[in-house]
Scaffold this motif. Structure first.
Motif, short mmCIF file in Angstrom:
data_model
loop_
_atom_site.label_atom_id
_atom_site.label_comp_id
_atom_site.label_asym_id
_atom_site.label_seq_id
_atom_site.Cartn_x
_atom_site.Cartn_y
_atom_site.Cartn_z
N LEU A 176 0.86 -1.19 0.00
CA LEU A 176 0.00 0.00 0.00
C LEU A 176 0.90 1.24 0.00
O LEU A 176 1.33 1.70 1.05
CB LEU A 176 -0.90 -0.04 1.22
N GLY A 177 1.16 1.76 -1.20
CA GLY A 177 2.18 2.80 -1.31
C GLY A 177 3.51 2.18 -0.94
O GLY A 177 3.96 1.21 -1.54
N THR A 178 4.15 2.72 0.10
CA THR A 178 5.37 2.10 0.62
C THR A 178 5.00 0.81 1.36
O THR A 178 4.06 0.79 2.14
CB THR A 178 6.07 3.07 1.59
N ASN A 197 5.34 -0.28 5.86
CA ASN A 197 4.59 0.26 7.00
C ASN A 197 3.13 -0.20 6.97
O ASN A 197 2.25 0.50 7.45
CB ASN A 197 4.66 1.79 7.00
N ASP A 198 2.88 -1.38 6.40
CA ASP A 198 1.50 -1.84 6.24
C ASP A 198 1.05 -2.73 7.39
O ASP A 198 1.87 -3.32 8.10
CB ASP A 198 1.36 -2.63 4.93
N ASN A 247 -2.64 1.15 5.98
CA ASN A 247 -1.35 1.69 6.35
C ASN A 247 -1.23 1.74 7.88
O ASN A 247 -2.20 2.05 8.57
CB ASN A 247 -1.18 3.10 5.76
N ASP A 283 1.61 7.80 4.61
CA ASP A 283 2.44 6.90 3.82
C ASP A 283 3.27 7.78 2.88
O ASP A 283 2.74 8.73 2.30
CB ASP A 283 1.56 5.95 3.01
#
Ligand SMILES: [Ca+2]
Ligand SMILES: [Ca+2]
Ligand SMILES: [Ca+2]
Length: 507
Positions: free
Chosen positions: A242-244, A247-248, A263, A268
């Motif tokens: 999820l994006g980066t 960090n999920d 996130n 994010d």
């Protein structure tokens, strides 16, 4: 996930473009092709070997949302199958490389066929015929001979477009056929023998009225093995990023049959504040006399990460990699849905750390006899709320509303429908429901018993979907008088579709 090296990367330079059908010879044998699904604000990719959401270049995340921004929520995902055959474990998966190939499995000869046949590509059709857009296929080439679903409007068993049509659940509709049937020494290396499955994937996407951003995947999985599959399971596995990716968090909802990723914090680096939540829901899992149960699981490698066929078989049966059951630490009960707490209220068993997440959700179908077919339908949703946690709440709202509407519609028809008004007889108001198979210009008109128009309830272009309109006689006035008791008719005109039903006003 960015660190995996693809052994096929060098061969990926051999992308061949033939019209708008793109093929890449990833292992110099398997003839890969793809199409792009972008009917709503999602843009993602469907491949003809069980791979989903991988970018068309083959080397980056492919599930872009919102489309056109370059921001992605899923790196890649794909089908996982497992069963036992005569007590030996069979596993066929897509895990960055696919153990499936385009083609089919010939029951008589017990051999897989078609891995390099360009006919076994991904097909894409729209309700408009002919479309005039070369990204789309003509209805004429819709591969009904491969098992692509279609509507036989004149009921003669022969596919004759355009009077017959492909099944058009969406504004974009896809089909491909693939198989796991090539043996270990064949096209791909694989640690467990294949199930000998033939898979027909029908995918579709459209604009919903509320929760637009969804993609539907409907798998028909046929047992082409001469032996029964025992404890067969089908699942969708995903490397959500999820994006980066680092960090999920992940969670499940056993009532909605949902697994979702969100996130860990409200920011994010790629999505900024209020990142969306993305999820997978099981819409349907059925077959002949099957006893099914569902499961979902997330893991963050190396923790609970299945690395061999036995561990993957266990994960596809609702277990941990060591074969034990998941135990909810809050309720101290066994479960097939770990991390099923509510992250919005921070109650129950929630993902307490953040990091790289992978997830899987599937159904156990039990025993599947030779030539039996199971149906496994999944929907991918993405939704953004006021913050990272409210995105989860809104995603769940979308899943519960859209899935119930779709289920109701699929039981009735995938076509245009005009429903009987309710209540009937009525006084002073009643509700009329109807369903549009495709976006249409719609008129819904009330007539009296003499054929005189009483009121026009709808007169506008509307998208595909299910609608309800209230007819309130108190808002209709004829020379200052209300409507008389008696029979009235209501007519729905939607494109070429016209039908009339009657109703009874009793004052
Ligand atoms: Ca026909
Ligand atoms: Ca993230
Ligand atoms: Ca991930």
């Amino acid at each position: 996930m960015k660190k995996l090296i693809f052994p096929a990367l060098t061969a990926l330079t051999l992308i061949v473009t033939s019209g708008f059908d793109k093929f890449s010879e990833i292992d110099e044998k398997k003839l890969l092709s793809y199409k792009i699904i972008d009917a709503n604000n999602i843009s993602t990719v469907i491949w003809n070997d069980g791979m989903l959401d991988k970018h068309w270049s083959g080397s980056s995340a492919g599930f872009e949302w919102p489309k056109g921004t370059g921001k992605t929520a899923i790196y890649t995902s794909g089908l996982w199958l497992s069963s036992k055959v005569n007590d030996s474990i069979r596993v066929s998966i897509y895990y960055y490389n696919s153990e499936f190939t385009p083609g089919y499995f010939d029951y008589a000869s017990q051999t897989a066929q078609g891995y390099n046949d360009p006919a076994y590509r991904v097909y894409k059709v729209s309700p408009d015929f002919p479309s005039g857009n070369s990204e789309y296929d003509s209805w004429n080439v819709w591969p009904v001979n491969q098992g692509a679903p279609w509507i036989d409007n004149n009921n003669n068993g022969i596919y004759e477009p355009p009077s017959d049509s492909p099944l058009l659940k969406g504004t974009q509709n896809f089909f491909c056929s693939f198989t796991d049937g090539y043996l270990p020494s064949g096209i791909v290396s694989r640690p467990a023998p294949p199930l000998r499955a033939e898979i027909h994937l029908y995918a579709w996407s459209k604009e919903f009225s509320n929760c637009a951003d969804a993609v539907n995947y409907e798998y028909k999985i046929i047992n082409k093995n001469r032996n029964a599959w025992t404890d067969m399971s089908a699942a969708l596995w995903s490397d959500t990023d999820l994006g980066t990716s680092i960090n999920d968090k992940a969670g499940t909802d056993s009532l909605l049959n949902l697994i979702f990723v969100y996130n860990g914090g409200n920011v994010d680096p790629i999505y900024g504040t209020a990142p969306p939540s993305v999820g997978y829901v099981i819409k349907e899992a059925s077959g002949h006399g099957l006893q099914k149960s569902d499961y979902a699981s997330k893991w963050g490698c190396p923790e609970d990460c299945p690395i061999d066929s036995l561990q993957r078989y266990r994960v596809m049966h609702g277990l941990r990699v060591d074969g034990s059951r998941w135990v909810n630490p809050v309720t101290n009960t066994q479960t097939n849905f770990p991390h099923s707490g509510d992250p919005v209220s921070q109650s129950g068993w929630i993902d307490s750390t953040q990091g790289e997440r992978y997830c899987i959700i599937g159904s156990i179908f039990g025993n599947v006899l030779p030539l039996d077919t199971i149906e496994f339908s999944m929907v991918t949703f993405i939704k953004r709320g006021g913050n990272n946690l409210l995105s989860v709440a809104e995603l769940k709202n979308c899943v519960s509303s859209v899935i119930s509407v779709n289920n109701q519609a699929s039981e009735l028809s995938e076509d245009f429908m005009l429903y009987q008004n309710y209540p009937n007889p009525f006084n002073p108001s009643t509700v009329i429901g109807y369903q549009l198979a495709v976006s249409s210009f719609v008129k819904l008109i009330i007539y009296d018993v003499l054929g005189k128009e009483v009121e026009t309830l709808v007169n506008e272009k509307q998208g595909a979907g299910t609608y309800q309109v209230e007819f309130d006689t108190r808002q209709v006035s004829r020379q200052g008088k209300g409507l008389a008791s008696g029979i009235y008719f209501y007519t729905l005109k939607a494109g070429e579709f016209t039908t009339t039903k009657r109703m009874l006003l009793i004052k």
